[in-house]
Scaffold this motif. Structure first.
Motif, mmCIF file in Angstrom:
data_model
loop_
_atom_site.group_PDB
_atom_site.id
_atom_site.type_symbol
_atom_site.label_atom_id
_atom_site.label_comp_id
_atom_site.label_asym_id
_atom_site.label_seq_id
_atom_site.Cartn_x
_atom_site.Cartn_y
_atom_site.Cartn_z
ATOM 1 N N ALA A 68 -47.564 31.640 -32.941
ATOM 2 C CA ALA A 68 -48.460 30.782 -33.688
ATOM 3 C C ALA A 68 -47.855 30.374 -35.263
ATOM 4 N N VAL A 69 -47.176 31.709 -35.911
ATOM 5 C CA VAL A 69 -46.894 31.667 -37.159
ATOM 6 C C VAL A 69 -45.370 32.265 -36.927
ATOM 7 N N ALA A 70 -44.341 31.942 -38.117
ATOM 8 C CA ALA A 70 -43.104 32.482 -37.984
ATOM 9 C C ALA A 70 -43.141 34.133 -38.590
ATOM 10 N N ALA A 71 -42.216 34.716 -38.089
ATOM 11 C CA ALA A 71 -41.824 36.005 -38.738
ATOM 12 C C ALA A 71 -40.978 35.936 -40.085
ATOM 13 N N THR A 72 -41.019 36.881 -40.817
ATOM 14 C CA THR A 72 -40.296 37.050 -41.773
ATOM 15 C C THR A 72 -39.444 38.284 -41.503
ATOM 16 N N ILE A 73 -38.227 38.225 -42.425
ATOM 17 C CA ILE A 73 -37.155 39.148 -42.138
ATOM 18 C C ILE A 73 -37.385 40.196 -43.196
ATOM 19 N N LYS A 74 -37.644 41.436 -42.650
ATOM 20 C CA LYS A 74 -37.998 42.447 -43.762
ATOM 21 C C LYS A 74 -36.927 43.290 -44.206
ATOM 22 N N GLU A 75 -35.926 43.342 -43.298
ATOM 23 C CA GLU A 75 -34.421 43.845 -43.743
ATOM 24 C C GLU A 75 -33.372 43.353 -42.920
ATOM 25 N N ALA A 76 -32.362 42.838 -43.778
ATOM 26 C CA ALA A 76 -31.471 42.210 -43.202
ATOM 27 C C ALA A 76 -30.057 42.933 -43.087
ATOM 28 N N ASP A 77 -29.122 42.450 -42.159
ATOM 29 C CA ASP A 77 -27.827 42.678 -42.205
ATOM 30 C C ASP A 77 -27.462 44.325 -42.128
ATOM 31 N N ILE A 78 -28.228 44.835 -41.122
ATOM 32 C CA ILE A 78 -28.029 46.382 -40.690
ATOM 33 C C ILE A 78 -26.971 46.242 -39.654
ATOM 34 N N ILE A 79 -25.748 46.970 -39.773
ATOM 35 C CA ILE A 79 -24.730 46.916 -39.108
ATOM 36 C C ILE A 79 -24.342 48.240 -37.932
ATOM 37 N N SER A 80 -24.021 47.655 -36.969
ATOM 38 C CA SER A 80 -23.487 48.680 -35.749
ATOM 39 C C SER A 80 -22.613 48.063 -35.516
ATOM 40 N N GLY A 81 -21.692 48.956 -34.768
ATOM 41 C CA GLY A 81 -20.354 48.773 -34.121
ATOM 42 C C GLY A 81 -20.196 47.372 -33.346
ATOM 43 N N ASN A 82 -21.541 46.977 -32.717
ATOM 44 C CA ASN A 82 -21.338 45.671 -31.823
ATOM 45 C C ASN A 82 -22.374 44.667 -32.557
ATOM 46 N N ALA A 83 -23.141 45.094 -33.595
ATOM 47 C CA ALA A 83 -24.125 43.962 -33.789
ATOM 48 C C ALA A 83 -24.750 43.756 -35.251
ATOM 49 N N VAL A 84 -24.917 42.836 -35.582
ATOM 50 C CA VAL A 84 -25.682 42.475 -37.018
ATOM 51 C C VAL A 84 -27.322 42.512 -36.527
ATOM 52 N N VAL A 107 -23.992 37.212 -36.907
ATOM 53 C CA VAL A 107 -24.917 36.131 -37.744
ATOM 54 C C VAL A 107 -25.432 36.710 -38.950
ATOM 55 N N PHE A 108 -24.579 36.817 -40.181
ATOM 56 C CA PHE A 108 -25.162 37.677 -41.154
ATOM 57 C C PHE A 108 -26.176 36.849 -41.756
ATOM 58 N N SER A 109 -27.006 37.309 -42.624
ATOM 59 C CA SER A 109 -28.035 36.824 -43.393
ATOM 60 C C SER A 109 -27.543 35.365 -44.425
ATOM 61 N N ASN A 110 -26.374 35.577 -44.725
ATOM 62 C CA ASN A 110 -25.942 34.512 -45.524
ATOM 63 C C ASN A 110 -25.492 33.323 -44.601
ATOM 64 N N GLN A 111 -25.415 33.744 -43.237
ATOM 65 C CA GLN A 111 -24.997 32.479 -42.378
ATOM 66 C C GLN A 111 -26.103 32.048 -41.573
ATOM 67 N N THR A 156 -26.237 39.343 -32.401
ATOM 68 C CA THR A 156 -27.137 39.467 -33.550
ATOM 69 C C THR A 156 -28.260 39.878 -32.884
ATOM 70 N N VAL A 157 -29.135 40.800 -33.339
ATOM 71 C CA VAL A 157 -30.530 41.150 -32.974
ATOM 72 C C VAL A 157 -31.546 41.159 -33.959
ATOM 73 N N PHE A 158 -32.675 40.255 -33.650
ATOM 74 C CA PHE A 158 -33.805 40.277 -34.517
ATOM 75 C C PHE A 158 -34.834 41.154 -33.855
ATOM 76 N N ALA A 159 -34.898 42.358 -34.794
ATOM 77 C CA ALA A 159 -35.459 43.647 -34.369
ATOM 78 C C ALA A 159 -37.150 43.611 -34.576
ATOM 79 N N PRO A 160 -37.994 43.529 -33.873
ATOM 80 C CA PRO A 160 -39.336 43.662 -34.449
ATOM 81 C C PRO A 160 -39.696 45.212 -34.762
ATOM 82 N N ASN A 161 -40.429 45.298 -35.909
ATOM 83 C CA ASN A 161 -40.597 46.536 -36.215
ATOM 84 C C ASN A 161 -41.836 47.063 -35.554
ATOM 85 N N ASP A 162 -42.161 48.306 -35.658
ATOM 86 C CA ASP A 162 -43.476 48.980 -35.046
ATOM 87 C C ASP A 162 -44.665 48.301 -35.131
ATOM 88 N N ALA A 163 -44.829 47.829 -36.518
ATOM 89 C CA ALA A 163 -46.031 46.897 -36.734
ATOM 90 C C ALA A 163 -46.124 45.552 -35.738
#
Length: 319
Positions: free
Chosen positions: A293-309, A255-259, A214-221
């Motif tokens: 200092a502060v937490a990140a929010t999930i902007k888009e969840a559950d993008i699937i690839s062959g080896n990852a969420v 680890v999907f978002s519902n998990q 599972t990868v938490f992927a920071p966006n360009d911003a």
């Protein structure tokens, strides 16, 4: 993880053991296509089916459809039937086939009952992941809002998101998006000192424990806010620093978002304190690194690839 590859013969045996009320042959004599026609909230799905030329395919025997609502299509920019003219018939067919299983699969099908991330083969041999728990039925982390609608030729499960066919691996999935170009550059830069990290992300690792991640992927911003505003900034950064950051965004297993639950997840980072923290903030699940200092929010969840969420987040997590 065992794949659920239900042949027509096996399905007939399963259905023979079901209660009469769960047997689609006892439904009213209407097909999946008929149900879509009769349900107002499937108007855009009907248009998508027509665009893809799949109306007859949905009348075939022993099928299961995960059916996105109109709101699901609107969320990805298809607000009217005419808007489907912006996508080719082949592209739409690939999307819809990813929602279609050959075989009648309900929440009571033995292989699905009580399952967690069980792999189910959809069209074009792409894999869906189904979880059936006390919290409900989920596909690729998305709740099935109305499961087990019985029709003469199978089942329809209503969902609130359009499921996109998965890319082959994390690296390929990132390259398909315009909002994570800096992360793609960071992966390439980090690979110069951590080629093993690249194999984990591109799915070629020989470590069986890391073939699903599972990868938490920071966006360009997020990268820009962390001081990496351009690809040139990424390439000027120490590769070891970027590798340290990227491993801190990667978790073993799907680890999907519902998990995702309040608590901590152990990352692949080598530091002694290599955990990220999940918390509820204003009824929204957030993720925080040790040095953020502060937490990140999930902007888009559950993008699937062959080896990852993959979950896209709005901050770079700092160990």
């Amino acid at each position: 993880m065992n794949r659920l590859l239900l042949s027509f013969t096996v399905l007939l045996a399963l259905l023979a053991g079901c209660k009469k009320t769960d047997d689609p042959t006892n439904a009213q004599p209407k097909t999946i296509s008929d149900l879509l026609t009769e349900t107002p909230t499937f108007s855009l799905l009907r248009a998508a089916v027509q665009q893809a030329g799949m109306a007859d395919a949905l009348k075939g025997a022993q099928l299961t459809l995960f059916a996105p609502t109109d709101d699901a299509f609107k969320a990805i920019g298809f607000s009217t039937p005419e808007s489907f003219q912006n996508i080719s018939a082949d592209q739409m067919k690939a999307i819809l086939r990813y929602h279609l299983i050959t075989g009648a699969v309900s929440s009571k099908t033995p292989e699905v009952a009580g399952a967690t991330n069980v792999a189910v083969e959809a069209g074009d041999k792409k894999i869906l992941f189904v979880t059936n728990s006390a919290d409900g039925l989920f596909v690729n982390g998305n709740r099935v809002t109305q499961p087990d609608q019985i029709v003469a030729n199978g089942f329809v499960h209503t969902i609130g998101k359009v499921l996109m066919p998965p890319a082959a691996d994390v690296v390929s999935a990132l390259k398909l998006r315009t909002d994570v170009s800096l992360l793609s550059a960071a992966v390439a830069r980090a690979a110069t000192v951590r080629p093993d990290l690249l194999t984990i992300l591109n799915g070629t690792t020989t470590n069986a424990n890391l073939r699903q991640i599972t990868v938490f992927a920071p966006n360009d911003a997020a990268f820009a806010a962390a001081g990496y505003r351009t690809v040139a900034d990424i390439n000027a950064a120490p590769a070891a620093t970027l590798a340290n950051i990227l491993t801190y965004h990667t978790v073993q297993g799907f680890v999907f978002s519902n998990q995702l639950k309040v608590g901590q997840l152990t990352t692949l980072n080598s530091a002694a304190n290599n955990k990220i923290t999940l918390a509820l903030t204003n009824n929204m699940l957030t993720v925080k690194g040790n040095s953020n200092a502060v937490a990140a929010t999930i902007k888009e969840a559950d993008i699937i690839s062959g080896n990852a969420v993959i979950h896209v987040i709005d901050q770079v997590l700092l160990p």
